[in-house]
Design an enzyme around this catalytic site. Sequence first.
Site, short mmCIF file in Angstrom:
data_model
loop_
_atom_site.label_atom_id
_atom_site.label_comp_id
_atom_site.label_asym_id
_atom_site.label_seq_id
_atom_site.Cartn_x
_atom_site.Cartn_y
_atom_site.Cartn_z
N ASP A 69 -36.88 -15.13 27.45
CA ASP A 69 -37.76 -15.56 26.37
C ASP A 69 -37.17 -16.79 25.67
O ASP A 69 -36.55 -17.62 26.32
CB ASP A 69 -37.97 -14.40 25.39
CG ASP A 69 -39.36 -14.38 24.80
OD1 ASP A 69 -39.65 -15.26 23.98
OD2 ASP A 69 -40.14 -13.48 25.15
N HIS A 92 -39.77 -15.90 18.86
CA HIS A 92 -40.54 -15.03 19.74
C HIS A 92 -39.65 -14.02 20.47
O HIS A 92 -39.93 -12.81 20.51
CB HIS A 92 -41.31 -15.88 20.74
CG HIS A 92 -42.30 -15.14 21.58
ND1 HIS A 92 -41.96 -14.52 22.77
CD2 HIS A 92 -43.63 -14.93 21.42
CE1 HIS A 92 -43.03 -13.97 23.30
NE2 HIS A 92 -44.07 -14.19 22.50
N SER A 125 -47.58 -10.29 24.60
CA SER A 125 -46.13 -10.49 24.51
C SER A 125 -45.46 -9.39 23.71
O SER A 125 -44.27 -9.10 23.90
CB SER A 125 -45.80 -11.83 23.83
OG SER A 125 -46.08 -12.91 24.68
#
Length: 302
Positions: free
Chosen positions: A29, A61, A247
């Site tokens: 990520d 994120h 996600s």
Amino acid sequence: MDRVKRVIHCDRAYKMGLNGKNITVAVMDTGIAPHLDFDQRILHFEDFCQKKLAAYDDNGHGTHVAGIIGGSGLMSKDKRGVRLLSGVAPGVRFVVLKVLDQKGNGVTSHVLEGMDWLLQNREKYQVKILNISVGMMASAGKNEQEQLLHAVDEAWNQGIMVVTAAGNNGPKENSVTIPGISRKVLTVGSWDDNVTETGNSGRLTKNYSGFGPTECCIVKPEVLAPGTNVKSCSKDAKGYIVKSGTSMAAPVVSGAIALAYQKYPDYTPTEMKLKLYESVYPRGEQIGRKCWGMLHVNNLVV
């Protein structure tokens, strides 16, 4: 996260003492911030973007994703000492591969380098699960697509359970992002994508979860999990933030699989995928979705 864990039925698993201890999850990520909820459980950080040595996340994120999988919830304790925002498997260990930049963008070469590194170091860190909450659209170059699909399939063949997000380009058919279209890997959609997102990850329209069937007529995603308005670790070492999307749904499933691997450590990825198929509830046909069904952790660990 407290809401998420109620929705996916974790209570029996926790009463059994399952928390993901000694299970290593790789997260590919934007990196990971040194949030206090990760304790000393980040085994290794590898940066394929800027080649930095110390763990960091200039986007947030990846930290949010890792918190969903296995944040301890230390910084969310209420007056009773209850950790309201702990992840699904708060005992897991992390190997973090930074392949996306500050804006959350990436190049295929970095992802492929990350996959190569992971296969070379899988045994060293005893990696059981790889969470990929990123993807490319089918419009990407054919060669890039094939390379990425080959890489995730090879990880699967070598004993790593690969969990990918279905992407947020649904609900039309064949809208699952790559590598989620792989026949082998487990692809996760958002169960609650009918709720408009109100967090800080960019506004999403209703019914955003990517869906198949793929061009090869494979049912995707296989499993659904909560993904809308999920509160998890922020890149601030003590804070939390709300984000939405597949996600967020994918790491919910990665955390659940970590719990299952703690009980069934000798399962192959294919055996674990079959266990998931048998355990989902309600089934897809019961909720009008073209998938196996909804993640149900208690069923998964019986």
